[in-house]
Design a protein around this motif. Structure first.
Motif, PDB file in Angstrom:
ATOM      1  N   GLY A  11     -62.539  66.421  16.809  1.00 32.40           N
ATOM      2  CA  GLY A  11     -63.931  66.792  17.043  1.00 32.40           C
ATOM      3  C   GLY A  11     -64.125  67.917  18.042  1.00 32.40           C
ATOM      4  O   GLY A  11     -65.264  68.285  18.342  1.00 32.40           O
ATOM      5  N   SER A  12     -63.046  68.490  18.535  1.00 33.89           N
ATOM      6  CA  SER A  12     -63.139  69.559  19.530  1.00 33.89           C
ATOM      7  C   SER A  12     -63.447  70.896  18.855  1.00 33.89           C
ATOM      8  O   SER A  12     -63.216  71.071  17.653  1.00 33.89           O
ATOM      9  CB  SER A  12     -61.827  69.670  20.297  1.00 33.89           C
ATOM     10  OG  SER A  12     -60.793  70.101  19.430  1.00 33.89           O
ATOM     11  N   ALA A  69     -59.659  75.589  13.803  1.00 35.89           N
ATOM     12  CA  ALA A  69     -58.448  75.438  12.997  1.00 35.89           C
ATOM     13  C   ALA A  69     -58.782  75.098  11.550  1.00 35.89           C
ATOM     14  O   ALA A  69     -58.162  75.611  10.608  1.00 35.89           O
ATOM     15  CB  ALA A  69     -57.547  74.359  13.598  1.00 35.89           C
ATOM     16  N   ARG A  70     -59.777  74.257  11.353  1.00 32.61           N
ATOM     17  CA  ARG A  70     -60.134  73.854   9.994  1.00 32.61           C
ATOM     18  C   ARG A  70     -60.785  75.003   9.224  1.00 32.61           C
ATOM     19  O   ARG A  70     -60.517  75.188   8.029  1.00 32.61           O
ATOM     20  CB  ARG A  70     -61.064  72.644  10.030  1.00 32.61           C
ATOM     21  CG  ARG A  70     -60.490  71.441  10.755  1.00 32.61           C
ATOM     22  CD  ARG A  70     -61.251  70.175  10.413  1.00 32.61           C
ATOM     23  NE  ARG A  70     -60.850  69.676   9.109  1.00 32.61           N
ATOM     24  CZ  ARG A  70     -61.549  68.801   8.408  1.00 32.61           C
ATOM     25  NH1 ARG A  70     -62.701  68.349   8.874  1.00 32.61           N
ATOM     26  NH2 ARG A  70     -61.127  68.377   7.243  1.00 32.61           N
ATOM     27  N   ASP A 124     -54.958  72.369   7.434  1.00 33.27           N
ATOM     28  CA  ASP A 124     -56.070  71.588   7.984  1.00 33.27           C
ATOM     29  C   ASP A 124     -55.677  71.175   9.399  1.00 33.27           C
ATOM     30  O   ASP A 124     -54.544  71.398   9.831  1.00 33.27           O
ATOM     31  CB  ASP A 124     -56.331  70.342   7.135  1.00 33.27           C
ATOM     32  CG  ASP A 124     -57.761  69.832   7.242  1.00 33.27           C
ATOM     33  OD1 ASP A 124     -58.453  70.201   8.223  1.00 33.27           O
ATOM     34  OD2 ASP A 124     -58.180  69.068   6.355  1.00 33.27           O
ATOM     35  N   ALA A 125     -56.614  70.594  10.108  1.00 38.16           N
ATOM     36  CA  ALA A 125     -56.310  69.895  11.358  1.00 38.16           C
ATOM     37  C   ALA A 125     -56.247  68.407  11.038  1.00 38.16           C
ATOM     38  O   ALA A 125     -57.095  67.886  10.309  1.00 38.16           O
ATOM     39  CB  ALA A 125     -57.370  70.179  12.411  1.00 38.16           C
ATOM     40  N   TYR A 126     -55.224  67.732  11.567  1.00 32.07           N
ATOM     41  CA  TYR A 126     -54.982  66.341  11.204  1.00 32.07           C
ATOM     42  C   TYR A 126     -55.097  65.435  12.423  1.00 32.07           C
ATOM     43  O   TYR A 126     -54.841  65.854  13.553  1.00 32.07           O
ATOM     44  CB  TYR A 126     -53.591  66.205  10.580  1.00 32.07           C
ATOM     45  CG  TYR A 126     -53.408  67.067   9.360  1.00 32.07           C
ATOM     46  CD1 TYR A 126     -53.941  66.700   8.126  1.00 32.07           C
ATOM     47  CD2 TYR A 126     -52.713  68.271   9.434  1.00 32.07           C
ATOM     48  CE1 TYR A 126     -53.791  67.505   7.003  1.00 32.07           C
ATOM     49  CE2 TYR A 126     -52.557  69.085   8.315  1.00 32.07           C
ATOM     50  CZ  TYR A 126     -53.096  68.698   7.112  1.00 32.07           C
ATOM     51  OH  TYR A 126     -52.948  69.499   6.001  1.00 32.07           O
TER      52      TYR A 126
END
Length: 314
Positions: free
Chosen positions: A254-255, A261-262, A272-274
């Motif tokens: 959530g940052s 990144a997404r 993606d960010a995971y």
């Protein structure tokens, strides 16, 4: 030394540079044309547009007027310096991303990865080489703290070698593994920095050696879930028993960093960010143990750490 442009450009200024490159104005200036009139003819734009763009580039310090013509300055050398990626800097890759984002609505409709801009690989390597020294040190320090007894390290998808060079400077036997096109570009710069290079097909790479530490920075966010499972499986094989894997990347937490990144991944059509839990699942499937997640001090990235278990005792 890498070209490091620490100035902050406004969005309008980035778009000016992007439009200058995409319209051909920048190429005309870099190649042959020196006056607004000549640039307008070569780029097939109006003389008014050529003059406004060139005047603006001059005001920003990318060109300077010499008599009746304009010449590029050192600040613009990154658009020309393709042989040595350390001279490219961040800006050309930033403009490559503008190309990708302008195609984002179509990418979102089709789900297909867009065609990469010309010079994508070298520009990406130039941006990687311009990573702040403090950032490199922070991420390498986070890794070596997790593997104090390791003496050799494999830097997966190490790009320009910025991290591998830092590992080597700290006394590690450092090996950078990346795609053949990347190794072709960076190997000549790394031989005298005590960094060994290995060309391999990533994420399904093979290596004949085993390492006490396997490191990857901003790599897993470039791949989808299936590719990351493949990558981590091969990283497990590259570790000696008891060895340590350290992934430094942006977690989906959530940052603002995760949002960036997404969106970047969406623009290039993959990655993606995971979440931390997703990493735990992948690492468990690959056979790792002792998975932990820690912030990297002084950085917005997070370190995901896992161990390859020791050999079972009979």
């Amino acid at each position: 030394m890498p070209t490091r442009d620490h100035s902050s450009l406004a969005v309008e200024e980035y778009f000016l540079l992007w439009a200058a490159r995409r319209s051909g104005i920048l190429g005309a200036l870099l190649d042959t044309a020196g006056s607004p009139e000549a640039v307008a003819r070569e780029a097939d734009v109006t003389e008014h547009a050529a003059r406004v763009v060139i005047d603006s580039l001059s005001d920003l310090g990318f060109v300077k007027q010499v008599g009746a013509e304009y010449e590029i300055t050192n600040r613009a050398l990154g658009f020309l310096a393709k042989r040595d990626v350390r001279s490219i800097g961040r800006l050309p890759h930033t403009l490559d991303m503008f190309d990708m984002w302008t195609d984002l609505p179509e990418t979102m409709q089709t789900g297909d990865a867009p065609a990469l801009p010309d010079e994508w690989t070298r520009n990406r390597l130039g941006a990687h080489a311009a990573t702040d020294d403090a950032t490199v040190r922070a991420r390498v320090t986070a890794a070596v703290r997790e593997a104090p007894n390791a003496d050799c390290v494999l830097d997966i998808c190490g790009a320009s070698g910025a991290y591998a060079i830092e590992f080597a400077a700290r006394g590690y036997e450092a090996t950078l593994l990346d795609a053949p096109a990347v190794i072709d570009a960076v190997a000549p710069m790394l031989g005298h920095r005590d960094v060994r290079t290995v060309a391999a097909n990533v994420p399904a790479f093979e290596t004949d050696d085993q390492y006490g530490l396997v490191f990857a920075a901003d790599v897993t966010s470039r791949y989808d879930a299936a590719a990351n499972r493949t990558l981590l499986g091969h990283a497990f094989d590259a570790l000696e028993p008891g060895g340590t894997l350290v992934l430094v990347d942006t977690l989906r937490d959530g940052s603002p960093a995760a949002v960036r990144a997404r969106i970047r991944a969406l623009g290039v059509g993959h990655g993606d960010a995971y979440s931390a839990e997703t990493y735990r699942t992948w690492l468990d499937e690959a056979g790792f143990s002792a998975v932990s997640v820690r912030p990297v001090p002084g950085d917005e990235r997070t370190a995901v750490i896992a161990r390859r278990p020791e050999r079972a005792v009979d």
